[in-house]
Design a protein around this motif. Structure first.
Motif, mmCIF file in Angstrom:
data_model
loop_
_atom_site.group_PDB
_atom_site.id
_atom_site.type_symbol
_atom_site.label_atom_id
_atom_site.label_comp_id
_atom_site.label_asym_id
_atom_site.label_seq_id
_atom_site.Cartn_x
_atom_site.Cartn_y
_atom_site.Cartn_z
ATOM 1 N N ALA A 1 0.834 -1.204 0.000
ATOM 2 C CA ALA A 1 0.000 0.000 0.000
ATOM 3 C C ALA A 1 0.865 1.249 0.000
ATOM 4 C CB ALA A 1 -0.926 0.010 1.213
ATOM 5 N N GLY A 2 0.364 2.290 -0.647
ATOM 6 C CA GLY A 2 1.055 3.565 -0.637
ATOM 7 C C GLY A 2 0.795 4.324 0.644
ATOM 8 N N PRO A 3 1.507 5.424 0.864
ATOM 9 C CA PRO A 3 1.318 6.229 2.069
ATOM 10 C C PRO A 3 0.003 6.989 2.010
ATOM 11 C CG PRO A 3 2.788 7.357 0.573
ATOM 12 C CD PRO A 3 2.511 6.013 -0.046
ATOM 13 N N GLY B 1 7.506 8.514 0.782
ATOM 14 C CA GLY B 1 6.496 7.466 0.709
ATOM 15 C C GLY B 1 6.943 6.075 1.090
ATOM 16 N N VAL B 2 8.116 5.928 1.696
ATOM 17 C CA VAL B 2 8.620 4.613 2.080
ATOM 18 C C VAL B 2 8.117 4.260 3.479
ATOM 19 C CG1 VAL B 2 10.697 3.273 2.579
ATOM 20 C CG2 VAL B 2 10.655 4.835 0.634
ATOM 21 N N LEU B 3 7.500 3.082 3.618
ATOM 22 C CA LEU B 3 7.019 2.624 4.919
ATOM 23 C C LEU B 3 8.221 2.213 5.765
ATOM 24 C CD1 LEU B 3 4.666 1.872 6.804
ATOM 25 C CD2 LEU B 3 4.664 -0.397 5.724
ATOM 26 N N ALA B 4 8.524 2.990 6.778
ATOM 27 C CA ALA B 4 9.689 2.738 7.618
ATOM 28 C C ALA B 4 9.373 1.797 8.770
ATOM 29 C CB ALA B 4 10.240 4.054 8.163
ATOM 30 N N ALA B 5 8.190 1.948 9.388
ATOM 31 C CA ALA B 5 7.864 1.151 10.571
ATOM 32 C C ALA B 5 6.359 1.069 10.745
ATOM 33 C CB ALA B 5 8.513 1.763 11.816
ATOM 34 N N SER B 6 5.945 0.013 11.443
ATOM 35 C CA SER B 6 4.550 -0.159 11.841
ATOM 36 C C SER B 6 4.509 -0.348 13.342
ATOM 37 C CB SER B 6 3.920 -1.381 11.152
ATOM 38 O OG SER B 6 3.938 -1.243 9.748
ATOM 39 N N LEU B 7 3.381 0.033 13.946
ATOM 40 C CA LEU B 7 3.261 -0.084 15.392
ATOM 41 C C LEU B 7 1.870 -0.561 15.789
ATOM 42 C CD1 LEU B 7 1.523 2.438 16.976
ATOM 43 C CD2 LEU B 7 3.366 3.747 15.918
ATOM 44 N N THR B 8 1.808 -1.126 16.967
ATOM 45 C CA THR B 8 0.539 -1.349 17.640
ATOM 46 C C THR B 8 0.714 -0.918 19.088
ATOM 47 O OG1 THR B 8 1.049 -3.626 18.323
ATOM 48 C CG2 THR B 8 -0.039 -3.331 16.193
#
Length: 270
Positions: A123-125, A247-254
């Motif tokens: 997915a894009g930003p 637009g680069v996905l660097a990290a995901s969190l919860t």
């Protein structure tokens, strides 16, 4: 004593640890704060302590921290690192952050050596205005950090769930320090502020998890996007992403917080 801009702490002060002994570290920054120790600070320092015990080319790819007690910013925090395993590609560490003989944070962190392979971002930003076209936003509790507020996805949210941020001081070319600065930023705000006005009252953070997908410089703009997901059993849970300006996905969190019946304290006038 009132601090001036010249002597105010910076994020580099936050990310400075004293090595006491092998696998034992202590924070050096102490300051008066009317609130409990900011979770992003102790989590970033715990990740830094763990990272100091692995090979320099092994960078964090995930962490999961449990906040067990309130800490005090006016006293140092001691970090004890356990070296669970060093494999051919991965290193696993456990860290406990201690104040006054009691654990305030327990964290598991994993590090990976450079690995070749496909690089796919499905997915894009989010589509937002660039930071220069957004009004300033004050993020409380963060040293030497500036932020901008783009248009918000939840019109009635009491606090922004989407914002640009970067440090106002240059950071060294150390990917571990940038991952720790990302961790420091990742705990600010909450996706749960978008929930209905009198649904329930978000409380202290229970646990926080991060996955580092790609390197990102935190002295350059990153977009934080927080998305509420569910409330159940007295706990609220939301997800989030940190994306670079290109637009680069660097990290995901919860993140999960206590969520008790009562009025939402984030609402104006509460």
């Amino acid at each position: 004593m009132q601090e001036t801009a010249a002597d105010a702490p910076t994020v580099t002060d936050v990310l400075t640890l004293e090595e006491i002994d092998r696998d034992l570290y202590r924070s050096t920054l102490v300051f008066t704060d009317p609130f409990p120790l900011y979770g992003g600070q102790v989590a970033a320092q715990a990740l830094l302590a763990a990272g100091r015990t692995v090979a320099p080319d092994r960078l964090p790819h995930s962490l999961h921290g449990y906040f067990l007690r309130s800490g005090d910013a006016a006293r140092p925090t001691v970090f004890r690192v356990d070296r669970d395993r060093d494999g051919g590609s991965f290193s696993a560490r456990r860290v406990v952050a201690v104040q006054g003989g009691e654990v305030v944070l327990s964290m598991s962190a994993s590090f990976q050596a450079p690995t070749a392979g496909p690089d796919v971002q499905v997915a894009g930003p989010p589509t937002v205005q660039p930071p220069e076209d957004c009004p300033p936003l004050t993020l409380p509790r963060l040293f030497s950090t500036e932020s901008r507020r783009p248009e918000q996805p939840y019109a009635t949210a009491a606090l922004p769930t989407r914002f640009w941020a970067r440090t106002t001081v240059p950071l060294p070319d150390d990917p571990l320090l940038h991952a720790c600065a990302l961790t420091y930023l990742s705990d600010i705000g909450t996706g749960l502020s978008a929930l209905p006005e009198d649904e329930a009252a978000p409380g202290p953070t229970l646990d926080h998890a991060l996955w580092f997908h790609r390197p990102a410089r935190l002295d350059e703009w990153v977009l934080v996007d927080l998305v509420p997901a569910t409330v159940s059993g007295g706990r609220g849970w939301y997800t989030g992403s940190l994306t670079t300006r290109d637009g680069v996905l660097a990290a995901s969190l919860t993140q999960e917080t206590l969520f008790r019946p009562g009025r939402n304290p984030f609402r104006p006038g509460r």
